[in-house]
Design a protein around this motif. Structure first.
Motif, PDB file in Angstrom:
ATOM      1  N   UNK A 103       0.963  -1.091   0.207  1.00  0.00           N
ATOM      2  CA  UNK A 103      -0.102   0.278   0.445  1.00  0.00           C
ATOM      3  C   UNK A 103       0.743   1.255  -0.004  1.00  0.00           C
ATOM      4  N   UNK A 104       2.212   0.753   1.133  1.00  0.00           N
ATOM      5  CA  UNK A 104       2.950   2.236   0.899  1.00  0.00           C
ATOM      6  C   UNK A 104       3.599   2.755  -0.746  1.00  0.00           C
ATOM      7  N   UNK A 105       3.928   1.408  -0.749  1.00  0.00           N
ATOM      8  CA  UNK A 105       4.429   1.858  -2.964  1.00  0.00           C
ATOM      9  C   UNK A 105       3.536   2.683  -3.637  1.00  0.00           C
ATOM     10  N   UNK A 106       2.253   1.770  -3.547  1.00  0.00           N
ATOM     11  CA  UNK A 106       1.147   2.108  -4.869  1.00  0.00           C
ATOM     12  C   UNK A 106       0.968   3.229  -4.408  1.00  0.00           C
ATOM     13  N   UNK A 107       0.613   3.763  -3.135  1.00  0.00           N
ATOM     14  CA  UNK A 107       0.145   5.807  -2.442  1.00  0.00           C
ATOM     15  C   UNK A 107       1.304   6.386  -2.160  1.00  0.00           C
ATOM     16  N   UNK A 108       2.070   5.523  -3.145  1.00  0.00           N
ATOM     17  CA  UNK A 108       3.917   7.093  -2.697  1.00  0.00           C
ATOM     18  C   UNK A 108       3.753   7.854  -3.900  1.00  0.00           C
ATOM     19  N   UNK A 109       4.367   8.349  -3.684  1.00  0.00           N
ATOM     20  CA  UNK A 109       5.063  10.100  -4.875  1.00  0.00           C
ATOM     21  C   UNK A 109       5.356   9.148  -6.399  1.00  0.00           C
ATOM     22  N   UNK A 110       5.913   7.939  -6.495  1.00  0.00           N
ATOM     23  CA  UNK A 110       6.313   7.456  -7.413  1.00  0.00           C
ATOM     24  C   UNK A 110       5.091   6.437  -8.511  1.00  0.00           C
ATOM     25  N   UNK A 111       3.976   6.515  -7.322  1.00  0.00           N
ATOM     26  CA  UNK A 111       3.101   6.020  -7.951  1.00  0.00           C
ATOM     27  C   UNK A 111       1.334   6.780  -8.387  1.00  0.00           C
ATOM     28  N   UNK A 112       0.192   6.422  -7.409  1.00  0.00           N
ATOM     29  CA  UNK A 112      -0.370   7.319  -6.669  1.00  0.00           C
ATOM     30  C   UNK A 112      -0.345   9.025  -6.483  1.00  0.00           C
ATOM     31  N   UNK A 132       6.424   5.259   5.797  1.00  0.00           N
ATOM     32  CA  UNK A 132       7.228   6.103   5.663  1.00  0.00           C
ATOM     33  C   UNK A 132       8.462   5.696   4.994  1.00  0.00           C
ATOM     34  N   UNK A 133       8.519   4.021   5.085  1.00  0.00           N
ATOM     35  CA  UNK A 133       9.728   3.387   4.679  1.00  0.00           C
ATOM     36  C   UNK A 133       8.991   2.864   3.081  1.00  0.00           C
ATOM     37  N   UNK A 134       7.888   2.557   3.309  1.00  0.00           N
ATOM     38  CA  UNK A 134       7.141   1.938   2.159  1.00  0.00           C
ATOM     39  C   UNK A 134       7.774   3.124   0.592  1.00  0.00           C
ATOM     40  N   UNK A 135       7.063   4.605   0.809  1.00  0.00           N
ATOM     41  CA  UNK A 135       6.219   5.014   0.399  1.00  0.00           C
ATOM     42  C   UNK A 135       7.847   6.108  -0.690  1.00  0.00           C
ATOM     43  N   UNK A 136       8.643   6.177  -0.179  1.00  0.00           N
ATOM     44  CA  UNK A 136       9.324   6.443  -1.133  1.00  0.00           C
ATOM     45  C   UNK A 136      10.126   5.669  -2.338  1.00  0.00           C
ATOM     46  N   UNK A 137       9.531   4.135  -1.860  1.00  0.00           N
ATOM     47  CA  UNK A 137      10.074   3.249  -2.601  1.00  0.00           C
ATOM     48  C   UNK A 137       9.748   3.539  -3.710  1.00  0.00           C
ATOM     49  N   UNK A 138      10.753   2.965  -4.857  1.00  0.00           N
ATOM     50  CA  UNK A 138       9.873   3.926  -6.242  1.00  0.00           C
ATOM     51  C   UNK A 138      10.023   2.178  -6.835  1.00  0.00           C
ATOM     52  N   UNK A 139       8.772   1.800  -7.066  1.00  0.00           N
ATOM     53  CA  UNK A 139       8.095   0.302  -7.813  1.00  0.00           C
ATOM     54  C   UNK A 139       9.084   0.032  -9.604  1.00  0.00           C
ATOM     55  N   UNK A 140       9.187   0.966 -10.383  1.00  0.00           N
ATOM     56  CA  UNK A 140      10.246   1.087 -10.979  1.00  0.00           C
ATOM     57  C   UNK A 140      11.836   0.944 -10.674  1.00  0.00           C
ATOM     58  N   UNK A 141      12.082   0.808 -10.011  1.00  0.00           N
ATOM     59  CA  UNK A 141      13.682   0.378  -9.837  1.00  0.00           C
ATOM     60  C   UNK A 141      13.993  -1.136 -10.331  1.00  0.00           C
ATOM     61  N   UNK A 142      12.491  -2.005  -9.717  1.00  0.00           N
ATOM     62  CA  UNK A 142      12.517  -3.608  -9.672  1.00  0.00           C
ATOM     63  C   UNK A 142      12.753  -4.215 -11.302  1.00  0.00           C
ATOM     64  N   UNK A 146      13.846  -2.336  -2.320  1.00  0.00           N
ATOM     65  CA  UNK A 146      12.057  -2.836  -3.042  1.00  0.00           C
ATOM     66  C   UNK A 146      12.296  -4.079  -3.539  1.00  0.00           C
ATOM     67  N   UNK A 147      13.032  -4.600  -3.508  1.00  0.00           N
ATOM     68  CA  UNK A 147      12.809  -6.272  -4.015  1.00  0.00           C
ATOM     69  C   UNK A 147      13.158  -7.336  -2.525  1.00  0.00           C
ATOM     70  N   UNK A 148      13.866  -6.551  -1.261  1.00  0.00           N
ATOM     71  CA  UNK A 148      14.828  -7.159  -0.476  1.00  0.00           C
ATOM     72  C   UNK A 148      13.014  -7.903   0.357  1.00  0.00           C
ATOM     73  N   UNK A 149      12.788  -5.814   0.524  1.00  0.00           N
ATOM     74  CA  UNK A 149      11.717  -5.848   1.920  1.00  0.00           C
ATOM     75  C   UNK A 149      10.435  -6.697   1.678  1.00  0.00           C
ATOM     76  N   UNK A 150      10.182  -6.939   0.169  1.00  0.00           N
ATOM     77  CA  UNK A 150       9.039  -8.051   0.670  1.00  0.00           C
ATOM     78  C   UNK A 150       9.146  -9.623   0.192  1.00  0.00           C
ATOM     79  N   UNK A 151      10.742 -10.077  -0.001  1.00  0.00           N
ATOM     80  CA  UNK A 151      10.878 -11.297  -0.495  1.00  0.00           C
ATOM     81  C   UNK A 151      11.254 -11.511   1.396  1.00  0.00           C
TER      82      UNK A 151
END
Length: 413
Positions: free
Chosen positions: A38-47, A293-303, A384-389
């Motif tokens: 949710x944090x990545x989805x609603x962060x500055x790099x997404x929604x 706060x940890x997840x929102x700045x993560x840019x999923x495009x980096x994956x 981004x990758x490590x945290x989900x795993x």
């Protein structure tokens, strides 16, 4: 009006994360995974619901630091000396082997890789310094949401505090060495030690005073008021000192840990129970905000842009954490479940890694911009990758150890 709008955005973000956590929990996965997504989805790099205007606002940074202190209560109140001294050497040795083992392995792997490709070797030490740190919030949120208890849980909780200290000490020593090597402004040893241990001193001193006061108070309401007031005071000291530093790096979770550890060892279990009965839902709320706060700045495009260095970083760090924890547990004759599964709970990383990466980039961007870009790109994609795993593996570690839902069954010691 702008601040009110940002507060409403944050409230909506917390609500979305809470619902996402509940939905993920229905799949028998830890709620934190929902909070991260949710944090990545609603962060500055997404929604952009939780955008830069919120994340960079002074009021949010202050509130988030205070909530880190609150979250630290969860760890500190478990650091009861009479329990700790039974397993003290085991926890200390295992913390050192998993932290330093990760630093050595990641530094060595990247040292060889950089040497083979003709790059400078010193960035390998910085990557090792970043990699050794563990972010306790994700694994401890699994402990809280899934009610884990047992040897792995009881080893992990006190290790969270020690790991932060060892990680910060090694990291700042490496940064000081690299700064000297590059002939930039060196970091004095006194300043280094101050940055690492000052949060513990602040929290411990205020916590000791709090314990003295709590011993004289009889009503639960007054105890709670004193505890919260002094917690805010300890955070206030942290804010004041951070404002004097060129880069605000004080660890507020450590302040909260040491604060609560000090007074928890000075009051009765009944007093502690009445305080935590009220604070448990507040800690739960703090967890969501800290993870957002940890997840929102993560840019999923980096994956999609992650390359060889990112893959090597994630793999080397995982091997270092697991083998280091295994070695420490084996040497200290820890229970078999600790030896086999503790390493899986130590993989979460991104919050600490991004803070450390920011410090490294500020040191390198002038004298070595290419190395700064390499480290920033590698760690950002890995975060981004490590945290989900890592969250998934932490949950599996507790599951394989047979510790899920044991606290809810009355298994807590």
């Amino acid at each position: 009006m702008e601040i009110l709008g940002d507060i409403l955005r944050l409230a909506a973000a917390v609500g979305i994360a809470f619902v996402a956590g509940k939905l993920i929990a229905k799949l028998k996965l830890p709620a934190i995974l929902g909070w991260l997504i949710a944090g990545m989805a609603i962060g500055p790099h997404a929604l952009g619901l939780l955008g830069e205007s919120v994340l960079n606002a002074g009021w949010f940074e202050a509130a988030e630091s205070l909530l880190e202190c609150v979250f630290g209560l969860m760890i500190g109140t478990e650091l009861i000396w009479k329990r700790m001294k039974k397993a003290g050497p085991q926890i200390l040795i295992t913390t050192l082997t998993e932290s330093l083992g990760t630093f050595v392995l990641v530094s060595a792997v990247f040292g060889v890789l950089f040497w083979a490709t003709g790059l400078p070797i010193y960035p390998a030490l910085l990557l090792g310094g970043i990699a050794l740190a563990t972010a306790p919030a994700p694994s401890l949120s699994v402990v809280n949401s899934l009610g884990t208890d047992g040897p792995v849980t009881r080893t992990l909780i006190p290790m969270a505090a020690l790991d932060d200290l060892v990680g910060a000490l090694v990291f700042f020593m490496v940064v000081a060495g690299v700064s000297a090597h590059l002939s930039t402004a060196g970091i004095p040893v006194f300043a280094l030690l101050l940055l690492v241990f000052l949060p513990v001193v602040i929290g411990g001193a205020v916590g000791f005073l709090t314990g003295k006061i709590l011993r004289r108070i009889k009503t639960p309401e007054a105890m709670l008021a004193v505890m919260l007031g002094m917690l805010v005071a300890s955070a206030g000291l942290g804010f004041a000192i951070n404002s004097m530093l060129q880069t605000p790096v004080l660890n507020f979770m450590l302040i909260g840990m040491s604060y609560s550890a000090a007074f928890a060892n000075m009051i009765t279990e009944e007093q502690m129970g009445s305080i935590m009965k009220v604070m448990t839902p507040v800690i739960g709320f703090s967890m969501i905000v800290v993870i957002l706060n940890l997840a929102a700045p993560l840019d999923y495009h980096l994956v999609f842009g992650a390359g060889l260095y990112t893959a090597v970083y994630i793999a080397a760090r995982a091997v270092g954490k697991y083998s280091g924890a295994f070695l420490g547990a084996a040497v200290t004759h820890a229970p078999a479940t600790v030896k086999k599964y503790l390493g899986f709970t130590l993989l979460p990383h991104s919050g600490v890694s991004l803070v450390f990466t920011g410090i490294v980039v500020s040191v390198l961007e002038g004298p070595a911009p290419e190395s700064a870009a390499l480290i920033q790109g590698t760690v950002a994609a890995a975060a981004v990758i490590n945290e989900i795993i890592a969250v998934f593996m932490a949950k599996k570690g507790f599951e394989w150890a047979g510790e899920l839902h044991k606290a809810k069954e009355g298994g807590a010691a």
